[in-house]
Enzyme design. Structure first.
Site, PDB file in Angstrom:
ATOM      1  N   THR A  70       0.779  -1.196   0.175  1.00  0.00           N
ATOM      2  CA  THR A  70       0.125  -0.119   0.096  1.00  0.00           C
ATOM      3  C   THR A  70       0.891   1.392   0.074  1.00  0.00           C
ATOM      4  OG1 THR A  70      -1.818  -1.139   1.209  1.00  0.00           O
ATOM      5  CG2 THR A  70      -2.089   1.250   1.151  1.00  0.00           C
ATOM      6  N   SER A 197       5.304  -6.397  -1.992  1.00  0.00           N
ATOM      7  CA  SER A 197       5.078  -6.481  -0.587  1.00  0.00           C
ATOM      8  C   SER A 197       5.546  -7.921  -0.111  1.00  0.00           C
ATOM      9  CB  SER A 197       3.568  -6.447  -0.369  1.00  0.00           C
ATOM     10  OG  SER A 197       3.128  -6.615   0.972  1.00  0.00           O
ATOM     11  N   HIS A 199       4.639  -9.587   2.840  1.00  0.00           N
ATOM     12  CA  HIS A 199       3.887 -10.564   3.391  1.00  0.00           C
ATOM     13  C   HIS A 199       3.029 -11.534   2.381  1.00  0.00           C
ATOM     14  CE1 HIS A 199      -0.304  -9.000   3.171  1.00  0.00           C
ATOM     15  NE2 HIS A 199       0.260  -8.036   3.005  1.00  0.00           N
ATOM     16  N   CYS A 323      -9.829  -6.873   1.221  1.00  0.00           N
ATOM     17  CA  CYS A 323     -10.237  -5.496   1.623  1.00  0.00           C
ATOM     18  C   CYS A 323     -11.877  -5.238   1.428  1.00  0.00           C
ATOM     19  CB  CYS A 323      -9.462  -4.341   0.995  1.00  0.00           C
ATOM     20  SG  CYS A 323      -7.772  -4.779   0.687  1.00  0.00           S
TER      21      CYS A 323
HETATM   22  C1  PLP Z   1      -1.825  -7.214  -0.985  1.00  0.00           C
HETATM   23  C2  PLP Z   1      -1.980  -6.334  -2.070  1.00  0.00           C
HETATM   24  C3  PLP Z   1      -1.434  -4.688  -1.883  1.00  0.00           C
HETATM   25  C4  PLP Z   1      -1.163  -4.198  -0.393  1.00  0.00           C
HETATM   26  O1  PLP Z   1      -0.095  -4.786   0.078  1.00  0.00           O
HETATM   27  P1  PLP Z   1       0.207  -4.612   1.711  1.00  0.00           P
HETATM   28  O2  PLP Z   1       1.565  -4.899   2.100  1.00  0.00           O
HETATM   29  O3  PLP Z   1      -0.679  -5.505   2.423  1.00  0.00           O
HETATM   30  O4  PLP Z   1      -0.129  -3.120   1.878  1.00  0.00           O
HETATM   31  C5  PLP Z   1      -1.537  -4.108  -2.896  1.00  0.00           C
HETATM   32  N1  PLP Z   1      -1.823  -4.531  -4.141  1.00  0.00           N
HETATM   33  C6  PLP Z   1      -1.864  -5.822  -4.473  1.00  0.00           C
HETATM   34  C7  PLP Z   1      -2.148  -6.166  -5.863  1.00  0.00           C
HETATM   35  C8  PLP Z   1      -1.991  -6.853  -3.569  1.00  0.00           C
HETATM   36  O5  PLP Z   1      -2.381  -7.885  -3.600  1.00  0.00           O
END
Ligand code: PLP
Length: 382
Positions: A70, A197, A199, A323
Site C-alpha cells: 500500500t 510486499s 507478506h 479489503c
Molecule cells: C496485498 C496487495 C497490496 C497491499 O499490500 P500490503 O503490503 O498489504 O499493504 C497491494 N496490491 C496488491 C495487488 C495486493 O495484492
C-alpha cells in the site's frame, strides 16, 4: 486447517524467521548510528538491498524499502504525480487495480489530477493499444498492475511498458501478487516503478519495497530524517529488509520445484470444480493467470455464505480481495470484467501456496460441491 488464501497473506517461512531474528535480538542497532552495532545493522541493510535489487535486475540504489504494498503504491503514484504536476495532470490506470492504487487515484482527482480508468476484457486483460490511445500530451504517469489479486489475470506489462517508454511517460506496476510467482526483470518489463510486499511472499507484514528507476523524480511522502536517499524517512526496518531479501532468495531457489507443483494443484482444482459443480464459471484468463489462482463464480450462492460453510470445514478461502470482503458490494474487478451482478455475488477465490497438498485439494473437491448444492437449495427455497 486447509489454507487456500495465499493471495491475502502467507505464513512466514521458518528460514525467513531465522534470518531476521539476529536483527531483533543482539544486532538491534540503528543503521544510522556510527558505532559498531549501528554499522552492523547498516551492513545488513545494504546487503538486503543488494539482494533485492539483484532479484529484479535492478541497482541497489533503485530499491527503496517501505512498509508494504500500500505504501509503495501511494509513494509511486503521489510521488510521481506531485513531481510532474507542472508538466501535466493526467494519469492512466485500469478499473481493476487494487484499492491502494484506485483510492489513491481518486484522492489525486480531488486535488486536480485527471485519471483515465481503462476498461478490461472479459478475462480481465488491459489492451496495450487502449493504453496508447489514452495517452495525452499532459499524461504524466501510467499505472497498470502486473497480476490481479482477485482473478489472477497477468497483464501484458512488457508491451505496455514499451508504449510508455516510447512516449517518455513513467510507468508503474503493482507487482505485489506477481513477485515470487512469475519472473520479473524491470528492464525486460520496461517499468520505471514497481511495488512489492513481503507478506504475500512468506515474509512478515509491514515490509515491502518500491523499485524506482534511476532518474525518475519522486516527491517523498514521509519526511523526517532523510533515510532511503531522502525518499522515505524513518528508521529503517532492518529485520524486515533482511526478511524480504531472504524471502526472494527462497522464492528463487524453490522456483523450479514449487511453481509447477502449485500449478498442477491449481489445474486439478479448476478441472475438478468444473466437472463437479454445474454452472461454475471460471473467472480470469484461462492461461494468462497466476499459477496459484483459481477463481470461480457460482450462480444463486452468496460468497459470504460459501466462506462461512467452508470455514466450518476448516477451509480458509476468500470471496476476492480481503479489503472488500464484509461489504455486500460485488467486486469492482468482476464488474469491470462484465460478470453479471448476481453471478459476481457468488465469488470464490482459492489461492494455493507452498504448504498445500494433493490431499487438501481432493478434500476441497469433495466438500465444495456439497456446500454449493446445499446453499443453492436454501437460496432457491427448495
Ligand atoms: C496485498 C496487495 C497490496 C497491499 O499490500 P500490503 O503490503 O498489504 O499493504 C497491494 N496490491 C496488491 C495487488 C495486493 O495484492
Amino acid at each position: 486447517m486447509i489454507y487456500l488464501d495465499h493471495a491475502a497473506t502467507t505464513p512466514v517461512d521458518e528460514a525467513v524467521i531465522e534470518a531476521m531474528l539476529p536483527y531483533l535480538r543482539e544486532r538491534f542497532g540503528n543503521p544510522n548510528s556510527i558505532y559498531r552495532l549501528g554499522r552492523q545493522a547498516r551492513q545488513a541493510l545494504d546487503e538486503a538491498r543488494e539482494r533485492v535489487a539483484a532479484f529484479f535486475g535492478a541497482e541497489p540504489r533503485e530499491i527503496l524499502f517501505t512498509s508494504g504494498g500500500t505504501e509503495s503504491d501511494n509513494l509511486a503514484l503521489r510521488g510521481v504525480a506531485y513531481a510532474l504536476r507542472e508538466r501535466g495532470r493526467h494519469i492512466i490506470t485500469s478499473q481493476i487495480e487494487h484499492h491502494a492504487v484506485l483510492h489513491t487515484c481518486e484522492a489525486l482527482e480531488k486535488e486536480g489530477f485527471e485519471v483515465t480508468y481503462l476498461p478490461v476484457d472479459a478475462y480481465g486483460l488491459v489492451d496495450p493499444e487502449a493504453v496508447r490511445e489514452a495517452i495525452r500530451k499532459d499524461t504524466i504517469l501510467i499505472s497498470i498492475m502486473h497480476a490481479n489479486n482477485e482473478v489472477g489475470t497477468i497483464q501484458p506489462i512488457a508491451a505496455i511498458g514499451r508504449i510508455a517508454k516510447e512516449h517518455g511517460i513513467p510507468f508503474h506496476t503493482d507487482a505485489v501478487q506477481a513477485v515470487g510467482q512469475i519472473p520479473i526483470q524491470v528492464n525486460e518489463l520496461h517499468v520505471d516503478l514497481l511495488s512489492v510486499s513481503a507478506h504475500k511472499l512468506y515474509a512478515p507484514k509491514g515490509i515491502g519495497c518500491l523499485y524506482v528507476r534511476r532518474g525518475v523524480r519522486l516527491i517523498p511522502q514521509i519526511t523526517g530524517g532523510g533515510q532511503e536517499r531522502n525518499r522515505r524517512s524513518g528508521t529503517e526496518n532492518v529485520a524486515g529488509a533482511v526478511a524480504l531479501a531472504k524471502a526472494l532468495e527462497l522464492a528463487q531457489a524453490r522456483w523450479e520445484r514449487d511453481i509447477p507443483r502449485i500449478q498442477r494443484l491449481r489445474d486439478r482444482l479448476i478441472q475438478g470444480i468444473q466437472e463437479r459443480i454445474p454452472q461454475a464459471r471460471l473467472c480470469g484468463h484461462p492461461t494468462q493467470r497466476l499459477p496459484n489462482n483459481a477463481h470461480f463464480c457460482f450462480p444463486d450462492v452468496e460468497g459470504e455464505q460459501l466462506l462461512l460453510q467452508l470455514d466450518l470445514h476448516d477451509i480458509a478461502a476468500s470471496s476476492g480481495s480481503a479489503c472488500t470482503s464484509g461489504s455486500l458490494e460485488p467486486s469492482h474487478v468482476l464488474m469491470a470484467m462484465g460478470v453479471p451482478r448476481d453471478m459476481a455475488r457468488g465469488a470464490l477465490r482459492l489461492t494455493l501456496g507452498r504448504g498445500n497438498t494433493e490431499e487438501e485439494v481432493e478434500t476441497v473437491l469433495e466438500v465444495l460441491p456439497r456446500i454449493v448444492e446445499k446453499l443453492r437449495a436454501w437460496n432457491l427455497g427448495g
